[in-house]
Write an enzyme that holds these catalytic residues in place. Structure first.
Site, PDB file in Angstrom:
ATOM      1  N   GLY A  20       0.826  -1.208   0.000  1.00 33.74           N
ATOM      2  CA  GLY A  20       0.000   0.000   0.000  1.00 33.74           C
ATOM      3  C   GLY A  20       0.858   1.254   0.000  1.00 33.74           C
ATOM      4  O   GLY A  20       0.629   2.187  -0.783  1.00 33.74           O
ATOM      5  N   GLU A  39       9.800   4.310   7.352  1.00 35.18           N
ATOM      6  CA  GLU A  39       9.822   2.841   7.370  1.00 35.18           C
ATOM      7  C   GLU A  39      10.699   2.367   8.528  1.00 35.18           C
ATOM      8  O   GLU A  39      11.867   2.740   8.604  1.00 35.18           O
ATOM      9  CB  GLU A  39      10.362   2.316   6.036  1.00 35.18           C
ATOM     10  CG  GLU A  39      10.684   0.836   6.015  1.00 35.18           C
ATOM     11  CD  GLU A  39       9.528  -0.063   6.457  1.00 35.18           C
ATOM     12  OE1 GLU A  39       8.464  -0.018   5.812  1.00 35.18           O
ATOM     13  OE2 GLU A  39       9.697  -0.811   7.452  1.00 35.18           O
ATOM     14  N   GLY A  90       6.580  -6.209   3.104  1.00 39.72           N
ATOM     15  CA  GLY A  90       6.522  -7.666   2.985  1.00 39.72           C
ATOM     16  C   GLY A  90       7.070  -8.183   1.668  1.00 39.72           C
ATOM     17  O   GLY A  90       7.290  -9.389   1.524  1.00 39.72           O
ATOM     18  N   VAL A 236       1.018  10.533  15.895  1.00 39.81           N
ATOM     19  CA  VAL A 236       0.513  11.403  14.823  1.00 39.81           C
ATOM     20  C   VAL A 236      -0.535  12.299  15.468  1.00 39.81           C
ATOM     21  O   VAL A 236      -1.514  11.798  16.033  1.00 39.81           O
ATOM     22  CB  VAL A 236      -0.140  10.571  13.690  1.00 39.81           C
ATOM     23  CG1 VAL A 236      -0.728  11.481  12.622  1.00 39.81           C
ATOM     24  CG2 VAL A 236       0.853   9.604  13.064  1.00 39.81           C
ATOM     25  N   HIS A 476      -0.848 -14.004   6.076  1.00 36.77           N
ATOM     26  CA  HIS A 476      -1.838 -13.197   5.355  1.00 36.77           C
ATOM     27  C   HIS A 476      -2.860 -12.584   6.295  1.00 36.77           C
ATOM     28  O   HIS A 476      -4.065 -12.785   6.119  1.00 36.77           O
ATOM     29  CB  HIS A 476      -2.550 -14.059   4.305  1.00 36.77           C
ATOM     30  CG  HIS A 476      -1.614 -14.636   3.301  1.00 36.77           C
ATOM     31  ND1 HIS A 476      -1.798 -15.868   2.723  1.00 36.77           N
ATOM     32  CD2 HIS A 476      -0.463 -14.161   2.776  1.00 36.77           C
ATOM     33  CE1 HIS A 476      -0.807 -16.110   1.881  1.00 36.77           C
ATOM     34  NE2 HIS A 476       0.016 -15.091   1.904  1.00 36.77           N
ATOM     35  N   GLY A 509      -3.173  -3.819   3.999  1.00 33.80           N
ATOM     36  CA  GLY A 509      -4.054  -4.982   4.108  1.00 33.80           C
ATOM     37  C   GLY A 509      -5.161  -4.822   5.133  1.00 33.80           C
ATOM     38  O   GLY A 509      -6.125  -5.605   5.126  1.00 33.80           O
TER      39      GLY A 509
HETATM   40  C1  LIG Z   1       7.024 -15.387   4.401  1.00 36.10           C
HETATM   41  C2  LIG Z   1       5.901 -14.632   3.720  1.00 36.10           C
HETATM   42  C3  LIG Z   1       5.525 -14.979   2.422  1.00 36.10           C
HETATM   43  C4  LIG Z   1       4.483 -14.284   1.801  1.00 36.10           C
HETATM   44  N1  LIG Z   1       4.159 -14.618   0.505  1.00 36.10           N
HETATM   45  C5  LIG Z   1       3.176 -13.933  -0.116  1.00 36.10           C
HETATM   46  C6  LIG Z   1       2.855 -14.198  -1.478  1.00 36.10           C
HETATM   47  O1  LIG Z   1       3.480 -15.033  -2.137  1.00 36.10           O
HETATM   48  N2  LIG Z   1       1.855 -13.485  -2.049  1.00 36.10           N
HETATM   49  C7  LIG Z   1       1.157 -12.528  -1.359  1.00 36.10           C
HETATM   50  O2  LIG Z   1       0.247 -11.935  -1.931  1.00 36.10           O
HETATM   51  N3  LIG Z   1       1.451 -12.255  -0.084  1.00 36.10           N
HETATM   52  C8  LIG Z   1       2.440 -12.912   0.554  1.00 36.10           C
HETATM   53  N4  LIG Z   1       2.758 -12.606   1.849  1.00 36.10           N
HETATM   54  C9  LIG Z   1       1.971 -11.577   2.529  1.00 36.10           C
HETATM   55  C10 LIG Z   1       2.421 -10.179   2.128  1.00 36.10           C
HETATM   56  O3  LIG Z   1       3.771  -9.984   2.469  1.00 36.10           O
HETATM   57  C11 LIG Z   1       1.544  -9.146   2.833  1.00 36.10           C
HETATM   58  O4  LIG Z   1       0.192  -9.443   2.615  1.00 36.10           O
HETATM   59  C12 LIG Z   1       1.822  -7.742   2.325  1.00 36.10           C
HETATM   60  O5  LIG Z   1       3.180  -7.432   2.446  1.00 36.10           O
HETATM   61  C13 LIG Z   1       0.983  -6.730   3.099  1.00 36.10           C
HETATM   62  O6  LIG Z   1       1.154  -5.477   2.491  1.00 36.10           O
HETATM   63  P1  LIG Z   1       0.866  -4.144   3.293  1.00 36.10           P
HETATM   64  O7  LIG Z   1       0.920  -3.015   2.345  1.00 36.10           O
HETATM   65  O8  LIG Z   1      -0.382  -4.332   4.081  1.00 36.10           O
HETATM   66  O9  LIG Z   1       2.036  -3.994   4.376  1.00 36.10           O
HETATM   67  P2  LIG Z   1       3.518  -4.552   4.430  1.00 36.10           P
HETATM   68  O10 LIG Z   1       3.994  -4.981   3.106  1.00 36.10           O
HETATM   69  O11 LIG Z   1       3.566  -5.538   5.538  1.00 36.10           O
HETATM   70  O12 LIG Z   1       4.349  -3.258   4.836  1.00 36.10           O
HETATM   71  C14 LIG Z   1       4.140  -2.568   6.040  1.00 36.10           C
HETATM   72  C15 LIG Z   1       5.444  -1.882   6.405  1.00 36.10           C
HETATM   73  O13 LIG Z   1       5.170  -0.940   7.439  1.00 36.10           O
HETATM   74  C16 LIG Z   1       6.264  -0.909   8.327  1.00 36.10           C
HETATM   75  N5  LIG Z   1       5.795  -0.391   9.613  1.00 36.10           N
HETATM   76  C17 LIG Z   1       4.943  -0.978  10.488  1.00 36.10           C
HETATM   77  N6  LIG Z   1       4.727  -0.177  11.546  1.00 36.10           N
HETATM   78  C18 LIG Z   1       5.461   0.945  11.333  1.00 36.10           C
HETATM   79  C19 LIG Z   1       5.659   2.142  12.082  1.00 36.10           C
HETATM   80  N7  LIG Z   1       5.044   2.363  13.254  1.00 36.10           N
HETATM   81  N8  LIG Z   1       6.503   3.070  11.586  1.00 36.10           N
HETATM   82  C20 LIG Z   1       7.137   2.885  10.401  1.00 36.10           C
HETATM   83  N9  LIG Z   1       6.985   1.759   9.647  1.00 36.10           N
HETATM   84  C21 LIG Z   1       6.148   0.815  10.112  1.00 36.10           C
HETATM   85  C22 LIG Z   1       6.735  -2.355   8.383  1.00 36.10           C
HETATM   86  O14 LIG Z   1       8.082  -2.419   8.775  1.00 36.10           O
HETATM   87  C23 LIG Z   1       6.506  -2.822   6.958  1.00 36.10           C
HETATM   88  O15 LIG Z   1       7.690  -2.714   6.189  1.00 36.10           O
HETATM   89  C24 LIG Z   1       3.804 -13.254   2.490  1.00 36.10           C
HETATM   90  C25 LIG Z   1       4.198 -12.900   3.781  1.00 36.10           C
HETATM   91  C26 LIG Z   1       5.243 -13.570   4.397  1.00 36.10           C
HETATM   92  C27 LIG Z   1       5.644 -13.151   5.793  1.00 36.10           C
END
Ligand SMILES: Cc1cc2nc3c(=O)[nH]c(=O)nc-3n(C[C@H](O)[C@H](O)[C@H](O)COP(=O)(O)OP(=O)(O)OC[C@H]3O[C@@H](n4cnc5c(N)ncnc54)[C@H](O)[C@@H]3O)c2cc1C
Ligand code: SF4
Length: 552
Positions: A20, A39, A90, A236, A476, A509
């Site tokens: 996102g 981050e 992720g 915030v 997930h 997510g």
């Molecule tokens: C081992 C593994 C394998 C996976 N394989 C798949 C796959 O094949 N296909 C798939 O669709 N999904 C997969 N996933 C799931 C996928 O990684 C997540 O669904 C996705 O990354 C979520 O996206 P997001 O934008 O919600 O947040 P994320 O990608 O989780 O990013 C959130 C970020 O915010 C940061 N953050 C959190 N709190 C703070 C804060 N207070 N201040 C600053 N930064 C902060 C975190 O460090 C993180 O980097 C997998 C996950 C894992 C763990």
């Protein structure tokens, strides 16, 4: 309207650089905004990523214990949540499987009445697929062939499919060779063709996985976005006595990787995007509501948390001459019934630590009966096949000899997250789970794992936490700040604007309002693309973007 560039440090501050967050960074920069991304994880170069999972300090993220990797596990009573933590979120640790969910998910859950989602989302899925460089997996490894043979044996071979993945797999047989940017008309970085080492989940050391720092975030930075790695957002607050955020926000950060010199820094901005993942955004918003920084966040925060109803089983083939770690991490999948989806997952050769969490396949409803059955299974196996049992139990060789079967069900089941003092530590509040437990035992999945092991001449596997503690694991976790018509039913509106505040969005997510039944990253990306499509270009911002965010 005052000149925003003078008044604020940034137009938008984005919290988190995952799917996102990276989409928002790119699209907002493209629209002319001055953007910062905070981050808390580290920035990774391919050569710094761990060679195997034994390199725990470079794999796990627990900075207080000195572990500064990119993968974290959070333990709750109802679920263990695996998630990424890095510049690129992720995507650094994910399996790169990018699937669209079935159409029905848009007609269930709190988001369903808000628009014709299937029509609205199709263009954004198309953009997300192009940006993430999706292709149908061209490389089947031994684990995928085994999945197909087992599907034939149980009569569902027609459902076998090659995963759609964000991995660079050119058709010209150039594995390991470098190519000038194949995705963004030479505007992006060079890529290396995938060598099928099975290491995607441990981070791609070969520049072949399309991680966000090679697409959305790369382009955002190239066009001016500032990324602050190892910066954790801790507060915030709305600025200048406008409680709904109409005058902008102050964002408080600390250095995430230091114990003592945490180097606090504050930044002002006109608008904030929470993109810290389902877990991270929920946790931050609970904390900020509790300390009255953002008291108007909907009481629906933490509701409708879903885990895709997952179960991890598998099989180990001790002494096999086949190397099951070959291929890509998630190369293929099948549907064993209308609701139950199984993917073949592997770890790269030498990454055997998961072997410490696997044990002999055990059926049965959770509880003491299942634990007793598991103990009996172990004893029987030891007595009947002592050598084979020893080879099953030792971690060494686990990745080469094993296939994990990731079973996901599209049946709806949800839990809730609350901000409470747990009974065992009443001194401060934490995120705690409540509600009905998600099943850890999916009988048809165990049946399939047994057949899989039989076809391969191996032994079925369950995971220990599922048997001993009745706690399923999931990579997930979604929901908790779901899209809905009002603050009575959710936390954000259909454009992902936070109810009760102006110029505040959630793009991760946490907004997903139904169980997808497939891996969620493509949907998170497409939803963020859609949300950002409603933000006007900066030049027109004074007229268009000043409209108040919806309130309850
Ligand atoms: C081992 C593994 C394998 C996976 N394989 C798949 C796959 O094949 N296909 C798939 O669709 N999904 C997969 N996933 C799931 C996928 O990684 C997540 O669904 C996705 O990354 C979520 O996206 P997001 O934008 O919600 O947040 P994320 O990608 O989780 O990013 C959130 C970020 O915010 C940061 N953050 C959190 N709190 C703070 C804060 N207070 N201040 C600053 N930064 C902060 C975190 O460090 C993180 O980097 C997998 C996950 C894992 C763990
Ligand atoms: S299989 Fe290996 S080279 Fe290919 S994307 Fe995964 S980690 Fe990178």
């Amino acid at each position: 309207m005052p000149d925003q560039q003078e008044k604020f440090d940034f137009d938008f501050i984005i919290i988190g650089s995952g799917f996102g967050g990276s989409v928002c960074a790119h699209r907002l920069t493209e629209k002319g905004y001055k953007v910062a991304v905070m981050e808390m994880g580290r920035r990774w170069n391919p050569e710094d990523l761990p060679r195997t999972s034994w390199s725990v300090h470079r794999w796990f993220w627990r900075p207080r214990l000195g572990l500064r990797g990119f993968f974290n596990m959070r333990f709750f009573r109802h679920v263990t949540i695996y998630h990424g933590c890095a510049v690129g979120g992720g995507s650094i640790t994910y399996g790169a499987t990018l699937l669209q969910p079935p159409r029905e998910v848009w007609t269930s859950g709190t988001w369903s009445p808000l628009c014709d989602w299937n029509t609205s989302m199709s263009q954004h899925y198309a953009t997300a697929e192009r940006m993430l460089g999706i292709t149908e997996n061209q490389i089947l490894g031994p684990a995928d062939y085994l999945l197909r043979s087992t599907a034939e044996a149980v009569g569902c071979s027609q459902t076998f499919y090659r995963t759609k993945v964000g991995i660079f797999q050119p058709s010209d047989n150039t594995a390991g060779q470098t190519h000038a940017d194949p995705f963004f008309s030479q505007q992006g970085p060079p890529r290396w063709a995938c060598i099928a080492c099975g290491g995607c989940i441990m981070g791609c050391r070969y520049g072949a996985k399309n991680t966000l720092d090679l697409n959305y975030l790369y382009l955002a930075e190239k066009h001016g976005a500032s990324v602050f790695p190892e910066r954790k957002v801790v507060d915030v607050k709305p600025l200048d006595g406008s409680p709904a955020g109409g005058n902008g926000y102050e964002v408080y950060t600390v250095r995430s990787t230091s114990w003592f010199a945490r180097n606090p820094q504050q930044f002002t901005c006109r608008a904030v995007v929470f993109s810290a993942s389902a877990l991270g955004t929920m946790e931050l918003l609970f904390r900020l509501r509790e300390k009255h920084s953002l008291p108007a966040i909907s009481p629906q925060l933490g509701k409708h948390v879903r885990t895709n109803s997952e179960s991890l089983i598998g099989a180990r083939m001790p002494g096999s001459t086949e190397d099951y770690s070959q291929g890509i991490s998630i190369g293929s999948g099948i549907y064993i019934d209308a609701h139950t989806h199984i993917e073949a997952v592997r770890y790269p050769r030498g990454s055997d630590t998961m072997g410490l969490l696997t044990t002999v396949l055990t059926d049965g409803e959770p509880g003491s009966g299942r634990i007793a059955l598991w103990a009996r299974n172990i004893l029987t196996s030891l007595l009947r096949h002592p050598i084979r049992s020893w080879r099953m139990a030792r971690p060494s060789g686990w990745a080469r000899e094993s296939v994990i079967l990731l079973c996901m069900q599209a049946l709806d089941g949800e839990i809730q997250m609350d901000w409470r003092r747990p009974w065992f530590w009443p001194f401060r509040k934490f995120l705690v789970s409540s509600g009905q437990k998600v099943p850890t035992y999916i009988p048809q999945a165990n049946h399939f794992a047994r057949k899989f092991a039989e076809v391969a001449g191996g032994t079925g596997m369950s995971t220990l936490p599922e048997i001993l503690f009745d706690v399923p694991g999931t990579a997930h976790c979604i929901g908790g700040c779901v899209i809905a018509d009002s603050a009575t039913h959710g936390v954000v509106d259909s454009q992902q604007r936070v109810f009760g505040y102006q110029n505040m969005y959630i793009c991760d997510g946490s907004v997903i309002a139904a169980n997808l039944g497939v891996n969620p990253s493509l949907t998170i990306t497409a939803l963020a693309e859609r949300a950002m499509s409603f933000v006007p270009e900066k030049a027109r911002e004074a007229n268009d973007h000043a409209s108040p965010a919806p309130t309850a």
